[in-house]
Design a protein around this motif. Structure first.
Motif, PDB file in Angstrom:
ATOM      1  N   LEU A  23      37.769  45.009  24.665  1.00  0.00           N
ATOM      2  CA  LEU A  23      37.621  45.914  23.595  1.00  0.00           C
ATOM      3  C   LEU A  23      36.324  45.643  22.840  1.00  0.00           C
ATOM      4  O   LEU A  23      35.406  46.304  22.432  1.00  0.00           O
ATOM      5  CB  LEU A  23      38.862  46.564  22.908  1.00  0.00           C
ATOM      6  N   TYR A  26      33.223  45.794  24.481  1.00  0.00           N
ATOM      7  CA  TYR A  26      32.496  47.085  24.520  1.00  0.00           C
ATOM      8  C   TYR A  26      31.930  47.603  23.146  1.00  0.00           C
ATOM      9  O   TYR A  26      30.839  48.207  23.281  1.00  0.00           O
ATOM     10  CB  TYR A  26      33.652  48.040  24.802  1.00  0.00           C
ATOM     11  N   GLU A  39      30.533  49.186  30.206  1.00  0.00           N
ATOM     12  CA  GLU A  39      31.484  49.789  31.376  1.00  0.00           C
ATOM     13  C   GLU A  39      32.352  48.510  31.750  1.00  0.00           C
ATOM     14  O   GLU A  39      33.633  48.689  31.962  1.00  0.00           O
ATOM     15  CB  GLU A  39      30.944  50.566  32.452  1.00  0.00           C
ATOM     16  N   ILE A  42      35.080  47.601  29.039  1.00  0.00           N
ATOM     17  CA  ILE A  42      36.080  48.699  28.909  1.00  0.00           C
ATOM     18  C   ILE A  42      37.017  48.717  30.170  1.00  0.00           C
ATOM     19  O   ILE A  42      38.411  48.719  30.323  1.00  0.00           O
ATOM     20  CB  ILE A  42      35.596  50.269  28.689  1.00  0.00           C
ATOM     21  N   LYS A  94      36.375  59.725  29.630  1.00  0.00           N
ATOM     22  CA  LYS A  94      36.000  58.196  29.056  1.00  0.00           C
ATOM     23  C   LYS A  94      36.658  57.790  27.647  1.00  0.00           C
ATOM     24  O   LYS A  94      36.984  56.650  27.423  1.00  0.00           O
ATOM     25  CB  LYS A  94      34.538  57.780  29.154  1.00  0.00           C
ATOM     26  N   LEU A  95      36.191  58.764  26.731  1.00  0.00           N
ATOM     27  CA  LEU A  95      36.619  58.647  25.474  1.00  0.00           C
ATOM     28  C   LEU A  95      38.308  58.316  24.961  1.00  0.00           C
ATOM     29  O   LEU A  95      38.567  57.758  24.423  1.00  0.00           O
ATOM     30  CB  LEU A  95      36.203  59.751  24.477  1.00  0.00           C
ATOM     31  N   ILE A  98      39.168  54.985  26.167  1.00  0.00           N
ATOM     32  CA  ILE A  98      38.807  54.085  25.174  1.00  0.00           C
ATOM     33  C   ILE A  98      39.658  53.998  24.108  1.00  0.00           C
ATOM     34  O   ILE A  98      39.953  52.997  23.576  1.00  0.00           O
ATOM     35  CB  ILE A  98      37.160  54.386  24.799  1.00  0.00           C
ATOM     36  N   ALA A 102      42.238  51.129  22.780  1.00  0.00           N
ATOM     37  CA  ALA A 102      42.403  50.604  21.462  1.00  0.00           C
ATOM     38  C   ALA A 102      43.848  50.575  20.826  1.00  0.00           C
ATOM     39  O   ALA A 102      43.963  49.746  20.323  1.00  0.00           O
ATOM     40  CB  ALA A 102      41.554  51.538  20.595  1.00  0.00           C
TER      41      ALA A 102
END
Length: 304
Positions: A23, A26, A39, A42, A94-95, A98, A102
């Motif tokens: 993370l 990223y 990429e 992540i 993708k969001l 992520i 997190a």
């Protein structure tokens, strides 16, 4: 013991798991643009999440975001702009991934504390520093501060400054000593200055609101006035006259008829026309919309 250390823990207490390192990699990649490892980082973080022997977390906001993406995918079949919708859905997934990483790798106060400091440091050393250096060297967009990539639009750069600025203010309130506090103090001076250098009128108004709320909520009014005055003097010394002329254009907006007088380049009038077209689109598609991420294409068709 210092309150920040009691609440957030020392750096030595951080668990440097595979997911956490991924993370951080990223964040470094997408903020600094120094290395093309976004990429890969992540993906590494996702692998780390599933390798850790802990129960996975799925907070409510992730569930709601997933429902929103599913709803958007359902209505994408009815959209006239399926290509744009598919690309936006891909970005949304993708969001989601992520955010999932997190919430599952940042588990301890020490990890959270280091993560937000790391994010601010990346923003300060690359986009903020780069935009200010560009401005001082004369590399601007119509005398407005810019950097590169997603920060090459001055309005976007100004908007993106508010997240690290708010985090920096939080660090100022919690960190009582040490390098983190000094870095946060520097950030709450530099980031507002950068916002002013972008000459974004919307960001300027938002900055005034933030400053007003901060002043009235500050317990030590005299100290707040001193800091505000010092920052105002610094801004007056560094911000060019063209910026203040642009900000003064906001005062001319008394009605819709004189919106063209707000600036010479006509950006305010263009925004008004965009809002008018958007309202027509909303009335025609009140329930399903035109598709996630397809507004720009729909706008072209409606405005034609």
């Amino acid at each position: 013991m210092d309150r920040a250390y009691e609440r957030y823990g020392r750096v030595s207490q951080i668990s440097w798991s595979l997911g956490y390192l991924g993370l951080l990699g990223y964040i470094f990649a997408i903020v600094s643009y120094r290395l093309p490892i976004g990429e890969a980082s992540i993906i590494l973080a996702l692998i780390g999440v599933f390798l850790e022997p802990r129960r996975l977390k799925l907070p409510q906001f992730l569930i709601l975001f997933g429902v929103f993406l599913a709803w958007s995918a359902l209505w994408s079949v009815a959209s006239q702009f399926s290509g744009a919708v598919f690309m936006s859905l891909e970005t949304g997934v993708k969001l989601w991934a992520i955010a999932f990483v997190a919430v599952n790798v940042i588990r301890t106060p020490a990890q959270f504390r280091f993560f937000i400091v790391f994010f601010i440091a990346c923003f300060a050393f690359w986009p903020a520093r780069g935009a200010i250096f560009n401005f001082l060297r004369g590399y601007t967009a119509w005398d407005r501060a810019i950097w590169k990539f997603i920060f090459e639009n001055p309005n976007d750069l100004a908007a993106l400054c508010f997240l690290p600025l708010s985090i920096a203010w939080a660090l100022v309130a919690t960190e009582r000593r040490g390098l983190f506090r000094w870095g946060a103090l520097a950030s709450v001076v530099v980031f507002p200055l950068l916002i002013l250098l972008t000459q974004s009128r919307g960001a300027f108004l938002a900055l005034l609101v933030v400053a007003g709320v901060g002043f009235f909520r500050h317990k030590k009014k005299a100290k707040a006035m001193f800091l505000g005055g010092a920052m105002a003097v610094l801004a007056l010394a560094m911000i060019p006259n063209s910026a203040w002329e642009r900000f003064r254009g906001v005062a001319t907006l008394t009605n819709l008829e004189n919106v063209a007088e707000a600036d010479e380049e006509g950006s305010a009038e263009q925004r008004l026309n965009i809002w008018k077209t958007a309202w027509i689109i909303i009335k025609d598609h009140p329930f399903s919309g035109v598709g996630l991420g397809a507004y720009s294409q729909a706008h072209v068709r409606y405005a034609a």
